[in-house]
Design a protein around this motif. Structure first.
Motif: not given
Lengths: 79, 79
Positions: A2, A30, A58, A60, A62, A64-66, B16-17, B20, B24, B68-69
Protein backbone atom coordinates in the motif's frame (compact mmCIF):
# COMPACT_ATOMS: atom_id res chain seq x y z
CA UNK A 1 2.33 -2.79 -1.05
CA UNK A 2 0.00 0.00 0.00
CA UNK A 3 1.07 3.58 -0.47
CA UNK A 4 0.45 6.69 1.57
CA UNK A 5 1.60 10.28 1.36
CA UNK A 6 2.43 12.27 4.45
CA UNK A 7 2.10 16.00 3.78
CA UNK A 8 3.67 18.43 6.18
CA UNK A 9 5.17 21.89 6.29
CA UNK A 10 8.06 21.50 8.69
CA UNK A 11 6.11 22.86 11.67
CA UNK A 12 6.73 21.41 15.14
CA UNK A 13 3.30 19.73 15.16
CA UNK A 14 4.15 18.20 11.78
CA UNK A 15 7.55 16.88 12.81
CA UNK A 16 6.12 15.38 15.96
CA UNK A 17 3.25 13.69 14.10
CA UNK A 18 5.65 12.40 11.47
CA UNK A 19 7.91 10.77 14.03
CA UNK A 20 5.02 9.18 15.89
CA UNK A 21 3.30 7.93 12.76
CA UNK A 22 6.43 6.47 11.22
CA UNK A 23 7.04 4.61 14.47
CA UNK A 24 3.55 3.12 14.35
CA UNK A 25 3.20 2.29 10.67
CA UNK A 26 3.99 -1.17 9.40
CA UNK A 27 6.52 -0.24 6.72
CA UNK A 28 6.49 -3.78 5.35
CA UNK A 29 2.88 -3.19 4.28
CA UNK A 30 2.75 0.55 3.65
CA UNK A 31 5.21 2.68 1.73
CA UNK A 32 5.03 6.26 2.96
CA UNK A 33 6.16 9.17 0.80
CA UNK A 34 6.90 12.30 2.80
CA UNK A 35 6.20 15.62 1.10
CA UNK A 36 7.31 18.91 2.64
CA UNK A 37 4.88 21.41 1.13
CA UNK A 38 7.00 24.35 2.22
CA UNK A 39 9.84 23.09 0.04
CA UNK A 40 7.79 21.51 -2.73
CA UNK A 41 5.12 24.14 -3.28
CA UNK A 42 4.22 22.57 -6.64
CA UNK A 43 2.68 19.73 -4.64
CA UNK A 44 0.21 21.96 -2.77
CA UNK A 45 -2.40 21.62 -5.51
CA UNK A 46 -2.03 17.82 -5.44
CA UNK A 47 -2.64 17.85 -1.71
CA UNK A 48 -5.65 20.11 -2.16
CA UNK A 49 -7.12 17.87 -4.86
CA UNK A 50 -6.65 14.87 -2.60
CA UNK A 51 -8.74 16.57 0.10
CA UNK A 52 -6.03 17.82 2.41
CA UNK A 53 -7.29 20.81 4.43
CA UNK A 54 -4.43 21.17 6.89
CA UNK A 55 -1.06 19.70 7.69
CA UNK A 56 0.11 17.31 8.89
CA UNK A 57 -2.06 14.90 6.92
CA UNK A 58 -1.71 11.36 5.70
CA UNK A 59 -3.40 10.53 2.38
CA UNK A 60 -4.03 6.83 1.84
CA UNK A 61 -4.16 5.11 -1.53
CA UNK A 62 -7.86 4.38 -1.06
CA UNK A 63 -8.49 8.14 -1.09
CA UNK A 64 -9.02 8.57 2.61
CA UNK A 65 -7.34 11.51 4.32
CA UNK A 66 -6.28 11.43 7.95
CA UNK A 67 -5.69 14.92 9.33
CA UNK A 68 -3.47 14.44 12.34
CA UNK A 69 -3.49 17.17 14.97
CA UNK A 70 -3.27 20.64 13.49
CA UNK A 71 -0.13 22.40 12.39
CA UNK A 72 -1.33 24.80 9.72
CA UNK A 73 -4.08 25.12 7.14
CA UNK A 74 -3.16 24.71 3.47
CA UNK A 75 -4.02 28.38 3.07
CA UNK A 76 -1.36 29.27 5.63
CA UNK A 77 1.13 26.99 3.88
CA UNK A 78 0.51 28.86 0.62
CA UNK A 79 1.28 32.08 2.53
CA UNK B 1 5.77 -3.93 23.01
CA UNK B 2 4.52 -0.37 22.76
CA UNK B 3 0.99 0.42 23.79
CA UNK B 4 -1.53 2.89 22.46
CA UNK B 5 -5.15 3.69 23.23
CA UNK B 6 -7.60 4.57 20.50
CA UNK B 7 -10.50 6.59 21.91
CA UNK B 8 -13.63 6.93 19.85
CA UNK B 9 -17.35 7.43 20.25
CA UNK B 10 -18.80 5.28 17.52
CA UNK B 11 -19.26 8.17 15.10
CA UNK B 12 -18.73 7.59 11.35
CA UNK B 13 -15.51 9.65 11.38
CA UNK B 14 -14.29 7.52 14.30
CA UNK B 15 -15.10 4.19 12.67
CA UNK B 16 -13.38 5.23 9.47
CA UNK B 17 -10.27 6.44 11.27
CA UNK B 18 -10.16 3.27 13.33
CA UNK B 19 -10.24 1.04 10.28
CA UNK B 20 -7.58 3.04 8.47
CA UNK B 21 -5.29 3.26 11.48
CA UNK B 22 -5.53 -0.40 12.36
CA UNK B 23 -4.62 -1.22 8.76
CA UNK B 24 -1.52 0.95 8.97
CA UNK B 25 -0.24 0.12 12.43
CA UNK B 26 2.39 -2.51 12.92
CA UNK B 27 0.58 -4.69 15.45
CA UNK B 28 3.72 -6.71 16.10
CA UNK B 29 5.23 -3.58 17.66
CA UNK B 30 2.22 -1.72 19.01
CA UNK B 31 -0.65 -3.08 21.01
CA UNK B 32 -3.73 -0.92 20.52
CA UNK B 33 -6.53 -0.83 23.06
CA UNK B 34 -9.78 0.48 21.63
CA UNK B 35 -12.04 2.41 24.01
CA UNK B 36 -15.57 3.43 23.01
CA UNK B 37 -16.25 6.44 25.23
CA UNK B 38 -19.96 6.33 24.48
CA UNK B 39 -20.15 2.88 26.05
CA UNK B 40 -17.44 3.29 28.69
CA UNK B 41 -18.20 6.77 30.02
CA UNK B 42 -16.05 6.08 33.10
CA UNK B 43 -13.06 6.35 30.77
CA UNK B 44 -13.84 9.91 29.65
CA UNK B 45 -11.89 11.42 32.53
CA UNK B 46 -8.89 9.23 31.70
CA UNK B 47 -8.98 10.47 28.13
CA UNK B 48 -9.26 14.05 29.33
CA UNK B 49 -6.31 13.65 31.69
CA UNK B 50 -4.25 12.21 28.86
CA UNK B 51 -4.89 15.32 26.78
CA UNK B 52 -7.63 14.12 24.47
CA UNK B 53 -9.70 17.06 23.21
CA UNK B 54 -11.77 15.31 20.56
CA UNK B 55 -12.38 11.87 19.16
CA UNK B 56 -11.10 9.92 17.40
CA UNK B 57 -7.72 10.15 19.08
CA UNK B 58 -4.79 7.86 19.56
CA UNK B 59 -2.84 8.23 22.82
CA UNK B 60 0.68 6.82 22.71
CA UNK B 61 2.56 5.42 25.67
CA UNK B 62 5.07 8.28 25.48
CA UNK B 63 2.23 10.67 26.29
CA UNK B 64 1.73 12.04 22.82
CA UNK B 65 -1.82 12.41 21.54
CA UNK B 66 -2.70 12.18 17.87
CA UNK B 67 -6.10 13.68 17.14
CA UNK B 68 -7.19 12.15 13.86
CA UNK B 69 -9.75 14.05 11.83
CA UNK B 70 -12.62 15.33 13.91
CA UNK B 71 -15.65 13.34 14.99
CA UNK B 72 -16.76 15.05 18.17
CA UNK B 73 -15.31 17.03 21.04
CA UNK B 74 -15.06 15.35 24.43
CA UNK B 75 -17.67 17.83 25.63
CA UNK B 76 -20.08 16.51 23.01
CA UNK B 77 -19.28 12.95 24.01
CA UNK B 78 -20.19 13.78 27.63
CA UNK B 79 -23.51 15.09 26.29
Amino acid sequence: MKKATFYHAGCPVCVNAEQELLNLIDTSKVQVEIVHLGERTEKISNAENEGVKSVPALVLDNGNVLHINHGATLKEVKG
